[in-house]
Design a protein around this motif. Structure first.
Motif, short mmCIF file in Angstrom:
data_model
loop_
_atom_site.label_atom_id
_atom_site.label_comp_id
_atom_site.label_asym_id
_atom_site.label_seq_id
_atom_site.Cartn_x
_atom_site.Cartn_y
_atom_site.Cartn_z
N ALA A 127 0.84 -1.20 0.00
CA ALA A 127 0.00 0.00 0.00
C ALA A 127 0.87 1.25 0.00
N LEU A 145 -3.56 0.59 -2.70
CA LEU A 145 -4.19 1.16 -1.52
C LEU A 145 -4.44 0.09 -0.46
N THR A 146 -4.59 0.53 0.76
CA THR A 146 -4.80 -0.38 1.88
C THR A 146 -6.24 -0.90 1.91
N ALA A 147 -6.38 -2.21 2.07
CA ALA A 147 -7.70 -2.83 2.26
C ALA A 147 -7.90 -3.14 3.73
N VAL A 158 -4.62 -5.67 -0.50
CA VAL A 158 -4.56 -4.35 -1.12
C VAL A 158 -5.72 -4.17 -2.09
N ASP A 161 -6.31 1.13 -7.53
CA ASP A 161 -6.87 2.33 -8.17
C ASP A 161 -6.17 2.45 -9.51
N ALA A 178 -12.11 -3.00 -5.39
CA ALA A 178 -12.14 -3.05 -3.93
C ALA A 178 -12.75 -4.35 -3.44
N THR A 181 -12.50 -6.38 1.08
CA THR A 181 -12.27 -5.34 2.08
C THR A 181 -13.53 -5.12 2.88
N LEU A 184 -13.63 0.99 4.34
CA LEU A 184 -12.29 1.43 3.93
C LEU A 184 -11.57 2.18 5.05
N THR A 188 -7.10 5.14 3.06
CA THR A 188 -7.59 4.84 1.72
C THR A 188 -8.60 5.88 1.27
N LEU A 192 -8.31 8.56 -1.94
CA LEU A 192 -9.32 8.57 -3.01
C LEU A 192 -10.06 9.91 -3.11
#
Length: 473
Positions: A127, A145-147, A158, A161, A178, A181, A184, A188, A192
């Motif tokens: 991430a 991005l972090t999940a 992760v 995007d 996504a 997950t 969020l 994250t 976004l």
């Protein structure tokens, strides 16, 4: 980015689960619907996740995977990563280089399936990383991005995007993958902010089962995540929202599609082709207008009304019941209602509904019109006027009814002109025996008239019976 093919839209056990005879699985099976492991193919070049079902799903969708040059893996769970796909790829004599990109644990699970001579490169990411992929008609900029999800070995999963760039390096389309997950993480959502996605593929695994304790979405958290993304400017009226990673914990597919539509989202279907950018996406944006929700006591009407606005971050909840000093049971009811509403919603306890609707700056939920009508009858002393009419003095009753009708007219007018999304809950009365008292009969008649008048001025009217919703044409 010109097209995304949703190769799979199901959770780990698919939908229907072949070992299950629940109502949801039976409905899916009877309708011929089958959802395999969630995966997406971008422009025939970038494949996101590759569970055991994905290879057959590609064939069923009428696409091949020979042109895939990048495989993005979110984590190492079996329904997102089937390493044998790399071996099968080598059997086809594939000589096109393939980059497998993902967290270290996912890449480690791939190594046993790659021969030394295979043109496969493993590229670990975490991430916060950003990578550029070279496409046929332009590049792809991929942010990791972090999940809210962890892998088999406890490694964070992760999200991806993905922004497609044209030949000039300008944005052509943007999507967020996504799955898997839960709600969020703040980091994250911050990342976004302002992205104005063209396509959101967001997991919704557990449906009405909200006590799962897993890092997944359900029909309670899914709309709240949508609300957060709308507030952040990531989801706009031009964003097409598709629910993926679906399981039999959800209502049957047709019912789920109706629920998702209330939030401007669609149910994922294996093989669906999603053109990007998609000018038709605004057709599935969040509904506007007026909705009247009718139902008996404990029918689920209030819960359904709250569900209709669950994807909105800022809602004015108008409670018409007020407070009742010394009534512990009523206080408990109020506390339970408040606990299930998002913390970002505001509450107003008032009977002045016309003023609320005229001053509204966003969505409004009114619960409920039955207690509002009771309160207005109290305000105009209609009950005592009824008693006096029994003694032959009808003037007070005539005056009270005129005042009540004036208030109802004002509410109807404000309901009609309100420019925002507004949902009102009301009791459905008159299906039982005729009330034994004059007061009961007057209340029944006046609430029936109020419901009918509001129904005429509403784009949508829904009857809730035993937790089931029936849209009224």
């Amino acid at each position: 980015m010109t097209e995304v093919v949703l190769l799979g839209s199901g959770a780990a056990d698919g939908w229907p689960n072949p070992f299950c005879r629940c109502a949801s699985c039976t409905a899916a099976r009877d309708s011929g619907e089958r959802r395999g492991h969630s995966s997406a193919l971008i422009d025939g070049t970038v494949l996101i996740d590759c569970g055991p079902d994905v290879l057959a799903a590609a064939t069923h969708a009428g696409v091949d995977l020979a042109g895939v040059r990048y495989l993005l893996l979110t984590h190492d769970h079996f329904d997102h990563l089937a390493g044998q796909a790399l071996l099968i790829r080598s059997w086809a004599g594939a000589c096109t280089p393939l980059d497998v990109i993902g967290p270290p644990a996912a890449l480690a699970a791939c190594r046993a399936w790659i021969a030394d001579t295979d043109p496969v490169r493993l590229r670990p990411v975490a991430a916060g990383d950003e990578v550029t992929l070279t496409g046929n008609d332009g590049d792809y900029r991929v942010r990791v991005l972090t999940a809210a999800h962890t892998s088999t070995l406890g490694e964070p999963a992760v999200l991806y995007d993905v922004t497609a760039l044209d030949e000039h390096g300008d944005r052509a389309a943007r999507l967020l993958w996504a799955a898997d997950t839960g709600p969020l993480p703040a980091a994250t959502l911050d990342a976004l902010t302002g992205t104005e996605l063209d396509l959101l593929l967001l997991e919704e695994t557990f449906g009405r089962f909200i006590e799962h304790g897993a890092d997944h979405h359900d029909l309670d958290s899914f709309p709240r995540t949508l609300a957060a993304l709308r507030s952040a400017g990531a989801v706009t009226t031009g964003t097409r929202v598709i629910a993926v990673h679906l399981s039999h914990h959800n209502p049957p597919p047709a019912q789920l599609a109706e629920v998702l539509a209330e939030w401007g989202a669609e149910i994922g279907v294996d093989g669906m082709r999603l053109p990007l950018p998609d000018e038709a996406a605004t057709a599935t944006s969040t509904p506007t207008g007026r909705t009247l929700v009718l139902g008996a006591v404990r029918s689920g009407k209030s819960v359904h009304a709250e569900t209709l606005l669950a994807d909105q971050d800022s809602v004015l909840y108008v409670a018409t019941g007020g407070t009742r000093d010394g009534d512990a049971e009523w206080a408990e009811r109020v506390a339970l209602h408040r606990a299930r509403r998002p913390a970002s919603w505001r509450t107003a306890e008032t009977l002045d509904l016309a003023a609320v609707l005229d001053d509204a700056a966003g969505p409004v939920l009114i619960d409920c019109l039955g207690t509002w009508l009771t309160g207005m009858m109290d305000r105009h002393e209609l009950w005592s006027a009824l008693e006096r009419s029994d003694d032959g003095d009808r003037a007070p009753l005539t005056h009270a009814m005129a005042e009540l009708n004036r208030d109802v007219d004002g509410l109807i007018a404000a309901w009609r002109r309100c420019p925002h999304r507004v949902v009102a809950v009301s009791n459905e009365v008159g299906s039982g025996v005729v009330p034994a008292t004059a007061a009961g009969r007057v209340f029944r008649d006046e609430l029936g008239r109020l419901n009918t008048r509001l129904s005429v001025e509403s784009e949508q009217v829904v009857l809730v019976v035993a937790g089931r919703t029936l849209p009224l044409p």
